[in-house]
Scaffold this motif. Structure first.
Motif, PDB file in Angstrom:
ATOM      1  N   CYS A 161       8.376   1.199  20.506  1.00 57.44           N
ATOM      2  CA  CYS A 161       8.268   1.246  21.963  1.00 57.44           C
ATOM      3  C   CYS A 161       9.508   1.954  22.509  1.00 57.44           C
ATOM      4  CB  CYS A 161       8.210  -0.192  22.461  1.00 57.44           C
ATOM      5  SG  CYS A 161       8.123  -0.408  24.231  1.00 57.44           S
ATOM      6  N   SER A 174      11.314   0.905  24.735  1.00 54.35           N
ATOM      7  CA  SER A 174      12.354  -0.119  24.928  1.00 54.35           C
ATOM      8  C   SER A 174      13.227  -0.254  23.689  1.00 54.35           C
ATOM      9  CB  SER A 174      11.723  -1.478  25.245  1.00 54.35           C
ATOM     10  OG  SER A 174      10.928  -1.392  26.387  1.00 54.35           O
ATOM     11  N   HIS A 189       9.422  -5.094  18.603  1.00 53.97           N
ATOM     12  CA  HIS A 189       8.865  -6.242  19.335  1.00 53.97           C
ATOM     13  C   HIS A 189       7.362  -6.091  19.573  1.00 53.97           C
ATOM     14  CE1 HIS A 189       9.766  -3.172  22.329  1.00 53.97           C
ATOM     15  NE2 HIS A 189       8.763  -3.682  23.006  1.00 53.97           N
ATOM     16  N   GLU A 190       6.712  -5.182  18.830  1.00 55.63           N
ATOM     17  CA  GLU A 190       5.259  -5.011  19.021  1.00 55.63           C
ATOM     18  C   GLU A 190       4.610  -5.159  17.657  1.00 55.63           C
ATOM     19  OE1 GLU A 190       4.114  -1.515  21.144  1.00 55.63           O
ATOM     20  OE2 GLU A 190       5.664  -1.760  22.660  1.00 55.63           O
ATOM     21  N   ARG A 250       1.667   6.311  20.402  1.00 55.78           N
ATOM     22  CA  ARG A 250       2.432   5.252  19.777  1.00 55.78           C
ATOM     23  C   ARG A 250       2.562   5.547  18.290  1.00 55.78           C
ATOM     24  NH1 ARG A 250       4.861   3.035  23.687  1.00 55.78           N
ATOM     25  NH2 ARG A 250       4.820   0.802  24.040  1.00 55.78           N
TER      26      ARG A 250
HETATM   27 ZN    ZN Z   1       7.460  -2.589  24.128  1.00 52.66          ZN
END
Ligand code: ZN
Ligand code: ZN
Length: 361
Positions: free
Chosen positions: A41, A43, A62-63, A355
């Motif tokens: 991501c 982030s 975190h995904e 992604r």
């Molecule tokens: Zn994210």
């Protein structure tokens, strides 16, 4: 403590280093998930570049999606072998935010310096975003985990942890969009495409995508955009309003670029709202003409993680995916091994990727 492989950030702006780290077993209220897929991501990249500060060394990511492989005491409803998605939304359940149904803004702090991770020699290792999922396994609080259907592919499921819920949730939860309303989505990247398909699912009339890239505007149409406007146009709000025949009821800013917030209100109809999703670097400011908001009933509202309640919202999104009504597979532009994470990050930074997903055997 058992050793696992993880991608560790030792210095901001430097490549991540894949190395052995220690992960302790889950204690009360926690679950251990063996990661099968973790998406990259923006982030994660902002953190690794130092845009938001934070403790080092750290494990980002975190995904994630994977299988439950251990369960701590007092965890109900999750069993070893369950397919799950792991989110960064750690919710205490008891603070005023959690108690009022807003777990994405849980007020109970979590210090990842004292989480389940340690370096191989027993030193401090920060579990970033309460997840630390650029790793073979994670140990997380049970509130972060949602059970998935048995047949969902793990790499598609990993996207439900952040990008998808952030975009779809911004439309459905933060903007409370009604069928027939008009929408502008600024930024047709990972989150923007999901705001676009969220608007389609919610029954928007016109969905105008705004992006710097003509190629991304074409992709946006595959996800439900009815019109595309190039952000390089000196006054793109005029073209957007021409496409809609009016202003927008909701404008979603999905890019973390402060100057975009300066102009986002210009797309609005009377009574419309700017939903603020993208997060510029710490300290970045934007400005806008304040009087207009009161004069014509407009607003700006921040939306974190799509204001989702994960155990309510992720199951319906997974079901829509199963029905073919929510695109997940099409969001994946590359699959990589953990050892290739720096290449995958570079590809994401290049800007053309949707992604990139790290997959594990
Ligand atoms: Zn994210
Ligand atoms: Zn809370």
């Amino acid at each position: 403590m058992p050793a696992i492989k993880a991608a560790v950030c030792h210095a901001f702006g430097e490549p991540l280093k894949v190395e052995n780290v220690d992960l302790r077993a889950p204690i009360a209220g926690e679950v251990e998930v063996t990661v099968k897929a973790v998406a990259i991501c923006h982030s994660d990249i902002s953190y690794a570049d130092g845009a938001w500060g934070g403790s080092l060394p750290a494990v980002y990511g975190h995904e994630a999606a994977g299988h439950v492989t251990a369960v701590g005491d007092g965890v109900a409803g999750l069993s070893i072998g369950d397919n799950v998605v792991v989110t960064l939304i750690r919710a205490c359940g008891g603070c005023p935010s959690c108690a009022s149904g807003a777990p994405t803004i849980c007020q109970t702090p979590y210090d990842g310096d004292h989480g389940p991770l340690k370096t191989a020699d027993g030193g401090k290792l920060h579990q970033a975003m309460a997840s630390g999922a650029f790793a073979e396994k994670v140990v997380v609080h049970h509130s972060q985990v949602v059970q998935l259907p048995a047949d969902i592919p793990m790499e598609s499921a990993s996207l439900l942890a952040c990008g998808v819920i952030t975009g779809v949730g911004a439309v459905v939860n933060a903007a409370n969009l009604r069928a027939g309303q008009d929408v502008v989505v600024i930024g047709a990247g990972g989150v923007g495409l999901n705001a676009i398909q969220g608007a389609r699912i919610a029954g928007a009339r016109r969905i105008v995508a705004v992006d710097m890239s003509a190629g991304k505007l074409e992709v946006a149409k595959e996800f439900g955009a009815t019109d595309g406007v190039l952000a390089s146009d000196p006054e793109p709000w005029k073209a957007a309003k021409a496409a809609m025949g009016r202003g927008a009821d909701a404008v979603f800013v999905t890019v973390g670029v402060a100057p975009v917030y300066d102009t986002a209100p210009r797309y609005l109809a009377y009574g419309g709202k700017v939903v603020m999703v993208g997060m510029p670097a710490t300290g970045a400011e934007s400005k806008y003409e304040a009087a207009n908001f009161a004069a014509v009933g407009q607003s700006m509202v921040g939306s974190k993680m799509g204001d989702v309640v994960i155990k309510r919202d992720i199951p319906w999104m997974a079901d829509l995916y199963g029905q073919g009504r929510l695109k997940l597979d099409e969001l994946i532009s590359g699959r990589w091994k953990l050892d290739q994470i720096n290449e995958a990050i570079a590809d994401t930074k290049g800007g053309s990727a949707r992604r990139n997903v790290i997959v594990f055997d």
